[in-house]
Design an enzyme around this catalytic site. Structure first.
Site, PDB file in Angstrom:
ATOM      1  CE  LYS A   1     -57.776 -22.056 -22.499  1.00 35.81           C
ATOM      2  NZ  LYS A   1     -58.125 -21.025 -23.482  1.00 35.81           N
TER       3      LYS A   1
ATOM      4  N   GLY B   1     -55.907 -19.121 -31.808  1.00 29.70           N
ATOM      5  CA  GLY B   1     -55.387 -18.811 -33.123  1.00 29.70           C
ATOM      6  C   GLY B   1     -56.443 -18.626 -34.193  1.00 29.70           C
TER       7      GLY B   1
ATOM      8  CB  SER C   1     -59.231 -12.796 -29.916  1.00 23.73           C
ATOM      9  OG  SER C   1     -58.589 -12.933 -28.683  1.00 23.73           O
TER      10      SER C   1
END
Lengths: 291, 66
Positions: A132, A220, A242
């Site tokens: 990534k 996001g 998150s």
């Protein structure tokens, strides 16, 4: 008696603590079956789960295992740091036990040079050529640096890496990354860890339309509806960390994300109704009594 | 000889190899990766790679990340 596959399964709903990875299959067999019949391919590997999980932000390895299993993910991101700063082997033991594939990241890199070297170290450590690619250009927003990102992507493709490029939601940059040979383009919905969701859904749809490689919405996501929207916009998968790891109940949120990704994918395939300015009755006017 | 390991000065025996350093620094870790002066040192060459005074070495291990 034939069961309606689209009927809700309220009778099986539960409010107690979650237990392991079988839960979704018990709760929603129709979705699970649909998911199993709807695999997708990343860099030549086939996956049935369209949820990619970042591992950062959890308080313990026990919670990591519960979250990975509840999410149903088959691909998780990992990182490399100095040995003094990390706590032994336990994370790798958990991930090995869960049988997930690893996607090392280049988190924290600021230049193409740094990112390429980090990717090479990750290939050595994790024995995978998947990476990534993250090249950050701004400390406040952690937004990608487009110039360094494209440079690093080109170098890594030449070195034989399968590059999963974390990028802005710019469709032109997305196409440049795909043309450079990236295995997947991973646009942000909003800044990393912000939980602001997908700020420009139309850009994501344009980017999806602009490239033929897989598109993974990365960064996001704040809650389940954001993940569902990503799938409804045509993304092939969602990468989040998150939103799950920093939720009050990470395991429950992992299951929510799993079902949101499945639901969004189903909705995308089912074809949404057109948006209307005014109402359109859903109950026939014909036969209405005069009272 | 003095080298820098993960940003801190370290005194190593003359002729120490990358394998020696890894053995010293990374107990409890596997899937370690090493860079010397910015270049990756492949695992297969650790035992044969001798460190030199002034080398800057990074010894890295897996951790959680998004």
């Amino acid at each position: 008696m034939q069961k309606d596959p689209l009927a809700p399964h309220h009778s099986q709903a539960r409010s107690g603590p979650l237990q392991g990875g079988q839960l979704t299959d018990e709760l929603v067999p129709a979705l699970a079956a649909e998911e199993a019949g709807d695999p997708f391919t990343l860099a030549g590997e086939t996956f049935t789960s369209r949820l990619v999980l970042g591992t950062g932000g959890l308080p313990s390895m026990e919670s990591l295992e519960r979250v990975v299993r509840a999410s149903g993910t088959q691909l998780v991101t990992v990182a490399l740091r100095r040995v003094e700063a990390v706590a032994g082997n336990s994370m790798m033991q958990v991930l090995d036990r869960c049988g997930v594939r690893l996607l090392p990241n280049t988190a924290g890199c600021r230049t193409a040079r740094e990112a390429v070297r980090t990717a090479e170290l990750a290939r050595e450590a994790f024995e995978t050529d998947w990476v990534k690619l993250e090249v950050i250009g701004d400390e406040q927003t952690l937004l990608p640096d487009a110039v360094e990102l494209l440079d690093a992507a080109e170098q890594l493709v030449l070195k034989g890496f399968q590059v999963f490029a974390y990028t802005t939601d710019d469709p032109v940059l997305g196409r440049r990354l795909a043309d450079a040979g990236c295995a997947a383009v991973m646009p942000l919905g909003s800044p990393i860890g912000s939980g602001l969701g997908i700020r420009n859904p139309h850009s994501i749809a344009l980017l999806r339309d602009a490239v033929s490689v897989p598109v993974v919405l990365d960064a996001g996501i704040g809650t389940a509806s954001d993940a569902a929207l990503a799938m409804e916009l045509g993304c092939d998968a969602v990468l989040l960390a998150s939103a799950v790891t920093r939720a009050r109940d990470p395991e429950r949120m992992a299951l929510a994300m799993r079902q949101a990704v499945e639901g969004g994918r189903l909705a995308r395939g089912a074809g949404r109704i057109p948006r209307r300015f005014h109402a359109q009755e859903s109950t026939a006017m014909a036969g209405r009594p005069e009272l | 000889m003095n080298v820098t390991v993960n940003g801190s000065p370290v005194d190593l025996a003359d002729g120490a190899t990358v394998a020696d350093l890894v053995a010293q620094r990374s107990s409890g870790h596997d899937r370690v990766a090493v860079a010397c002066n910015g270049d990756v040192v492949p695992r297969s060459t650790w035992a044969a790679t001798r460190l030199s005074p002034g080398d800057a070495v990074e010894v890295l291990a897996p951790t959680a990340g998004g």
